[in-house]
Every structure is written in structure tokens, then in C-alpha cells.
Design a protein around this motif. Structure first.
Motif, mmCIF file in Angstrom:
data_model
loop_
_atom_site.group_PDB
_atom_site.id
_atom_site.type_symbol
_atom_site.label_atom_id
_atom_site.label_comp_id
_atom_site.label_asym_id
_atom_site.label_seq_id
_atom_site.Cartn_x
_atom_site.Cartn_y
_atom_site.Cartn_z
ATOM 1 N N LEU A 5 0.820 -1.210 0.000
ATOM 2 C CA LEU A 5 0.000 0.000 0.000
ATOM 3 C C LEU A 5 0.859 1.267 0.000
ATOM 4 C CD1 LEU A 5 -2.694 1.462 0.137
ATOM 5 C CD2 LEU A 5 -2.609 1.226 2.636
ATOM 6 N N ALA A 6 1.932 1.290 0.779
ATOM 7 C CA ALA A 6 2.761 2.499 0.862
ATOM 8 C C ALA A 6 3.301 2.882 -0.512
ATOM 9 C CB ALA A 6 3.912 2.278 1.839
ATOM 10 N N ALA A 42 -3.577 8.453 6.769
ATOM 11 C CA ALA A 42 -2.798 8.190 5.557
ATOM 12 C C ALA A 42 -1.308 8.403 5.781
ATOM 13 C CB ALA A 42 -3.291 9.076 4.412
ATOM 14 N N TYR A 43 -0.941 9.283 6.723
ATOM 15 C CA TYR A 43 0.479 9.471 7.019
ATOM 16 C C TYR A 43 1.099 8.157 7.493
ATOM 17 C CZ TYR A 43 0.156 14.538 6.547
ATOM 18 O OH TYR A 43 -0.015 15.805 6.056
ATOM 19 N N LYS A 44 0.331 7.358 8.204
ATOM 20 C CA LYS A 44 0.826 6.046 8.634
ATOM 21 C C LYS A 44 0.795 5.049 7.481
ATOM 22 C CE LYS A 44 -0.471 6.531 13.510
ATOM 23 N NZ LYS A 44 -1.229 5.937 14.653
ATOM 24 N N TRP A 45 -0.235 5.132 6.639
ATOM 25 C CA TRP A 45 -0.326 4.201 5.519
ATOM 26 C C TRP A 45 0.852 4.354 4.568
ATOM 27 C CZ3 TRP A 45 -6.046 5.819 4.173
ATOM 28 C CH2 TRP A 45 -6.881 5.435 5.227
ATOM 29 N N VAL A 46 1.226 5.615 4.282
ATOM 30 C CA VAL A 46 2.285 5.863 3.314
ATOM 31 C C VAL A 46 3.664 5.537 3.898
ATOM 32 C CG1 VAL A 46 2.909 8.267 3.807
ATOM 33 C CG2 VAL A 46 2.854 7.465 1.440
ATOM 34 N N GLN A 47 3.747 5.365 5.213
ATOM 35 C CA GLN A 47 4.981 4.924 5.859
ATOM 36 C C GLN A 47 4.966 3.424 6.144
ATOM 37 O OE1 GLN A 47 5.677 7.372 9.336
ATOM 38 N NE2 GLN A 47 5.382 9.266 8.183
ATOM 39 N N ASP A 48 3.926 2.743 5.669
ATOM 40 C CA ASP A 48 3.812 1.293 5.828
ATOM 41 C C ASP A 48 3.700 0.887 7.299
ATOM 42 O OD1 ASP A 48 3.432 -1.125 4.639
ATOM 43 O OD2 ASP A 48 5.552 -1.636 4.475
ATOM 44 N N ARG A 49 3.037 1.739 8.089
ATOM 45 C CA ARG A 49 2.867 1.449 9.510
ATOM 46 C C ARG A 49 1.455 0.969 9.838
ATOM 47 N NH1 ARG A 49 4.317 7.067 11.886
ATOM 48 N NH2 ARG A 49 3.541 6.106 13.805
ATOM 49 N N ALA A 50 0.545 1.064 8.871
ATOM 50 C CA ALA A 50 -0.840 0.643 9.078
ATOM 51 C C ALA A 50 -1.511 0.514 7.716
ATOM 52 C CB ALA A 50 -1.577 1.651 9.963
#
Length: 309
Positions: A5-6, A42-50
Motif C-alpha cells: 500500500l505504501a 494516511a500518514y501512517k499508511w504511506v509509511q507502511d505502519r498501518a
């Protein structure tokens, strides 16, 4: 299982020109006002954290990119499969940095590449704005702008004015900056610059409208200054012919219309267009701010598109 996703979101930002999560969120809301895409998450999604729990986010992502697949396909396909889908719709896609550095820090999203610019912007324009020099206070200045293709697929902006002391020539790359266009134009030898910022026009880009800023160099007081600017597309001509049409004019509809007709613009579009150009570039700025609102763009460009269509 949600895959890559990221990387998919980073590629989406590059393709759409949405450098920030807020800008991408605005694009998601255009396709679905009730979207589950939220910048804070989305800040977490783009960092592959969620990853999103709401499956509609992937449906919205497919719609944002105009992909002919379901959201489930977007969620479960590999990044390379996703890239092929995107390139089939939008052309060659740029390289995407991995989501994390070895030390664990987030990799910033790079600015969109020059190749993301639509090709229909290329061409020649007459540029109308108010003169910056106090020696020509209250007058209008006509410039010539050429947007020409570069080897990397981007566009080079070349701006020229014929002034009493000689020709002013500045150039620089036109860049896509989020949801706008911008160009920092510099003189090849002197420390001179002009910055132009435009609202992206619809095809076939009959007009660019925005704000031009810099310093009033040819003046006893080289002060920072800015003003509204309208760039009207004209038929292709050689560079010298375009420059001969530039210079100072009285700010009147007759002057604008006459200059456009000399450039070969159809007479049917020049009358109402010319009057509106003068009214908007000469209007006083409210509250010390100068902008190019959507209403102003439509008001000015309407005559051109009516005549063309």
C-alpha cells in the motif's frame, strides 16, 4: 491481505501531482465526498505502519486513478501489477522510493516529475499584466511566453519583453506544484528572476491565468511586487515576431484586442476577452492580496472557449 500500500500511495501522489496527504485527500473527496481516506491515518499508511480498515478506500483509489478494476484488485495486487494498471491509463510512471530508510526514518515524497505536465500546454502565449516600473505607472506590459518541450519530457518556459532599454529574456522549467503550475524564470547572466504561478487550464489550454511576482528591476526602487497575469495562446510564429508584439501599452480593451489580432487570434474572441483582461489585471487588490480565483478564470477565459467551440 493488503499488499504494497505504501508504494501504491506514493505512486498515486506522483501521478496525480498531490505532494501532501491533504492534497490527495481533496482528490479522494472529489470522487467520493464520504471517502474513508483521512490524512491523519494516511500518514501512517504511506509509511507502511498501518492499512485502511475501510475497503471503500481502495474503491476510491481506483476511481481517483481512473483504473478499470475493483477496489479489491487494488488492495490485493502487487505493486508491479498496480504500476502496470496505472501506466496503461496514464503513461510511463516515475520511480518510487521505498517507504522507509534503513535507519527507520520516513522517506519524503519527491515532487512530481516534469513529465507529469500535460503536453497540450506547449505553445506560445501573449502575456498581459500591469507594468511594475514606477516610470510606467498605470500602463500595461505585454510579454511573450513560449512553453517548449524538453528532452526529459517536461516543458521549458521562455519569457520575453521588449523594453526601452533592450530585450528582457528569462527562462526556467515549468513545474507541476500540487494542484498548480509554477515557473521560476531567471536571466542567463544577471541576478534577475520572475516567478509565475498558474491555475492548471483545461485542454486545449487557450489561456493561462495566475499571478506573476518578482522585483521591479527597471526602477529607482527595485521593490518586491506582484500582479495578476493572463496568458492568451496565439498561433505559432517565429520568436522575433512574438517579441515584436511585446512592450508597454495603455491599459485598454482596444490595445489588448489589437495586439491579439496582430498575433492572429480570431477577431470573434478578442472584444469581450480584451475588456475583461484589462478589468482584472488593473483591479486593486483586496486586503493587500492578489489571487486568481476560479470565478475570475472562468470570467476571462469564457470568450476564448466559446469562440473555439
Amino acid at each position: 491481505m493488503t499488499r504494497d500500500l505504501a508504494l501504491k500511495l506514493r505512486l498515486t501522489q506522483l501521478v496525480t501531482g498531490c505532494v501532501t496527504q491533504k492534497a490527495l485527500h481533496a482528490r479522494f473527496k472529489q470522487v467520493n465526498p464520504q471517502t474513508g481516506y483521512e490524512p491523519e491515518r494516511a500518514y501512517k499508511w504511506v509509511q507502511d505502519r498501518a492499512a485502511p480498515r475501510d475497503p471503500s478506500v481502495f474503491e476510491d483509489l481506483a476511481r481517483v486513478l481512473e483504473l478499470p478494476v475493483t477496489g479489491e484488485t487494488v488492495r490485493t495486487c502487487s505493486f508491479e501489477e498496480f504500476r502496470r494498471l496505472v501506466e496503461a491509463r496514464h503513461g510511463p510512471a516515475p520511480a518510487v522510493a521505498p517507504p522507509r530508510l534503513p535507519g527507520g526514518g520516513a522517506v519524503p515524497v519527491p515532487a512530481p516529475p516534469a513529465a507529469a505536465l500535460p503536453g497540450y500546454l506547449a505553445g506560445q502565449y501573449l502575456v498581459f499584466s500591469m507594468a511594475w516600473s514606477s516610470l510606467h505607472a498605470g500602463r500595461m506590459i505585454v510579454g511573450g511566453l513560449t512553453l517548449q518541450s524538453r528532452p526529459d519530457g517536461g516543458l521549458l518556459a521562455v519569457y520575453a519583453e521588449r523594453l526601452p532599454g533592450g530585450e528582457l529574456l528569462l527562462e526556467g522549467p515549468l513545474r507541476r506544484m500540487g494542484r498548480s503550475l509554477g515557473a521560476m524564470l531567471r536571466h542567463a547572466a544577471d541576478e534577475m528572476f520572475i516567478f509565475m504561478s498558474f491555475r492548471p487550464p483545461v485542454a486545449p489550454a487557450l489561456m493561462l491565468t495566475g499571478v506573476m511576482s518578482g522585483l521591479a528591476y527597471h526602477d529607482a526602487d527595485p521593490r518586491p511586487i506582484a500582479g495578476r497575469v493572463h496568458c492568451v495562446r496565439v498561433p505559432e510564429m517565429d520568436r522575433d515576431a512574438l517579441v515584436r508584439l511585446t512592450g508597454y501599452r495603455d491599459p485598454s480593451g482596444e490595445a489588448v484586442a489589437g495586439t491579439l489580432r496582430q498575433a492572429g487570434v480570431a477577431a470573434a474572441a478578442t472584444g469581450r476577452l480584451a475588456e475583461t483582461i484589462v478589468e482584472t489585471i488593473a483591479a486593486p487588490a483586496p486586503s493587500g492580496l492578489i489571487d486568481a480565483s476560479a470565478e475570475a478564470v472562468h470570467l476571462v477565459s469564457g470568450p476564448l472557449y466559446d469562440a473555439a467551440g
